[in-house]
Design an enzyme around this catalytic site. Structure first.
Site, PDB file in Angstrom:
ATOM      1  N   SER A 142       0.860  -1.190   0.000  1.00 36.29           N
ATOM      2  CA  SER A 142       0.000   0.000   0.000  1.00 36.29           C
ATOM      3  C   SER A 142       0.888   1.229   0.000  1.00 36.29           C
ATOM      4  CB  SER A 142      -0.887  -0.007   1.252  1.00 36.29           C
ATOM      5  OG  SER A 142      -1.520   1.251   1.436  1.00 36.29           O
ATOM      6  N   TYR A 157      -1.909  -1.024  10.283  1.00 40.93           N
ATOM      7  CA  TYR A 157      -1.924  -1.299   8.845  1.00 40.93           C
ATOM      8  C   TYR A 157      -0.678  -0.733   8.167  1.00 40.93           C
ATOM      9  CZ  TYR A 157      -3.731  -1.481   4.041  1.00 40.93           C
ATOM     10  OH  TYR A 157      -3.899  -1.731   2.699  1.00 40.93           O
TER      11      TYR A 157
END
Length: 251
Positions: A142, A157
């Protein structure tokens, strides 16, 4: 170019969202696909879509945080197809909880899914690739693994995806002379099951402010990146961290 006919691809987290899109993108190029996820009923729906493209599809119920289930999935794929050529480590998720309030069990849960799960799949499916001297591993990271985000508290995350990025680099180095490439794809914000219409609407202002293209990604805009990294023609591409972010990381 980028014909994947005769290849067997494994996509984790393939029951919905980006995982489903990745499975369909590889199938359109001719790959047979094994789709892994915890929810078997969702996998069955995706399998029908994949098979409608004229290739074989094997749905496998698998929790990638459980090593035994990953090993069983490897055997199921080998029993069905005889080999593995492509692995897309897509299974993942996160939560929005400030660092100082984040329960330790939630921290461990996110890292287990995003980082440990990718490691387990890479290790056990990778052994098959290494034995035959050919493979393509694509880890879905990401843009939040490359930098922080002031608008949302995503410490677990972001930490996990940062780990995925450097795990990709190290694995690529270790396997560089053994025929297996390892690369990572770093998307920005795309609609998904977790990022539903309401969530995407609530995040729209800061996504537009952060992205050079002033919008989130659209369905299908990751397909070309996945196919490129999965293709035999990308044989000299390894340890690459490919962003598909509408210019987010350039701003």
């Amino acid at each position: 170019m980028f014909d994947l006919t005769g290849n067997v691809a494994v996509v984790t987290g393939a029951s919905v969202g980006l995982g489903r899109q990745f499975a369909l993108a590889l199938a359109r190029q001719g790959a047979d696909v094994a789709i892994l996820a915890r929810r078997k009923e969702k996998l069955a729906e995706v399998a029908k879509e994949v098979e409608a493209l004229g290739v074989r599809c094997l749905p496998v119920g698998c929790d990638v945080t459980d090593v035994a289930q990953v090993q069983n999935a490897v055997q199921a794929v080998l029993d069905a197809f005889g080999t593995v050529d492509i692995l897309v480590n897509n299974a993942g998720g996160g939560s929005c909880i400030p660092l100082e309030e984040l329960p330790e069990e939630e921290w461990r849960k996110v890292l287990s899914l995003d980082l440990d799960g990718s490691f387990y799949c890479m290790k056990h499916f990778g052994k098959v690739m290494l034995e035959k001297g050919y493979g393509r591993v694509i880890n879905i990271a990401s843009i939040l693994g490359k930098g922080g985000l002031k608008e949302l508290p995503v410490i677990a995350y972001a930490s996990a995806k940062g780990g995925v990025i450097n795990m990709t680099r190290q694995a690529a180095i270790e396997w560089a002379t053994r025929g297996v490439t390892v690369n990572a794809l770093c998307p920005s914000f795309f609609a998904s099951e977790s990022n539903g219409p309401e969530a995407m609407e609530s995040m729209n202002d800061f996504i537009c402010n952060r992205s050079a293209m002033c919008r989130p990604g659209k369905e299908g805009e990751l397909d070309s990146s996945i196919v490129f990294l999965a293709a035999r023609e990308s044989s000299y591409v390894t340890a690459a961290i490919l962003t598909c972010d509408g210019g987010w990381t350039a701003v």
